[in-house]
Design an enzyme around this catalytic site. Sequence first.
Site, PDB file in Angstrom:
ATOM      1  CE  LYS A 194      84.807-112.628 112.925  1.00 54.81           C
ATOM      2  NZ  LYS A 194      84.168-112.002 111.625  1.00 54.81           N
ATOM      3  CE1 TYR A 212      88.642 -85.953 134.030  1.00 56.42           C
ATOM      4  CE2 TYR A 212      88.299 -88.375 132.921  1.00 56.42           C
ATOM      5  CZ  TYR A 212      89.101 -87.516 133.650  1.00 56.42           C
ATOM      6  OH  TYR A 212      90.575 -87.642 133.846  1.00 56.42           O
TER       7      TYR A 212
END
Length: 398
Positions: free
Chosen positions: A44, A279
């Site tokens: 998956k 940032y």
Amino acid sequence: MSETATAPTAPLRARAEIDLAALRANVRTLRALAPGAALMAVMKSDAYGHGAVRCAREAVRAGAGWLGTATPEEALALRADPGLPADVRIMCWLWTPGGPWREAIEAGLDVSVSGMWALREVVAAARAAGRPARVQLKADTGLGRNGCQPRDWPGLVGEALRAETAGLVRITGLWSHFACADEPGHPSVAAQLALFREMLAHAEERGARPEVRHIANSPATLTLPDSHFDLVRTGIAVYGISPSPEMGSAADFGLRPVMTLSASLALVKHVPGGHGVSYGHRYLTPGETTLGLVPVGYADGIPRHASGTGPVLVGGKWRTVAGRVAMDQFVVDLGGDEPPVGSEAVLFGPGDRGEPTAEDWAQAAGTIAYEIVTRIGTRVPRVYVNGEPSGQEPGDGN
């Protein structure tokens, strides 16, 4: 499902190297732990970020008789792969109303049913397809997600048996899933196992003859032999990651991590002390130093939660993400070292060269290693190494 078949000749911004020999060895190790059961390799989410097509082929070569996916679309894509043997069993379990039931039936997939709505839809699709559906009934023994509650189990089993008598379905499996198998000694494990046995007994007493009964996931496969039944479903362990550090490391279980994530330094520069980095200036250089720019970020799956904590190996030394992880890049403080631009920055791997592991990143980000590997995005090419010789067909080998 993307794949890069061979290593490119030009340097890459970043790469996720997938060691197929390690994957095959992991499958063989897991098979040896459950010698009386078949093994399902779970594919998956594009094989937990490793690339479902190539990983499925290698898992089958190593002896996995089953492949598992969450969604039917994932399962149908695997069934369409000409590199897989036509008789490999593929199961999918996450369905919503209106799903591709008929396509799944015609592809010979095993489909999971947890409630009456799903049984009705698969029966209607079987009529339309003119062939029986391969159905596995899922019991909710305590996880509280998908699966049929014990009070509703007699009704679901009875209706499925009637559909089987009518030639519309074949009950190929009875199954469930543990909630806390990765927590050694958790009381829910024994309780779920006992309830699963009761629900199995009810179905079998009424005539169900499943090919496989299964509840064991990776942690149960590793540590709970009483839970192995006819089939074990191994997910994260196939990719060489321990399902729980409390249970033991990958090496403790004889597993080897399959993915190594690295990038090429895009810039190395000198900066003065007190210089803000990334940032928000959450990191200020403590003194004159060198900074290295690693050209991957949260758009590539690098967790922003690891800002200031994520470990990276550059020039043989562990560095730490300096400041915030941005969308496409982050910075490491090189402490005055000056590796050439283009030098390798290894975010995680098996640890053989002293590099961090996916578990180290999980601890840095406050999550689990499953998430670290699965979230690596499609901008990072998968480069496959140590595949079987091209002349060897799926199913050959040990």
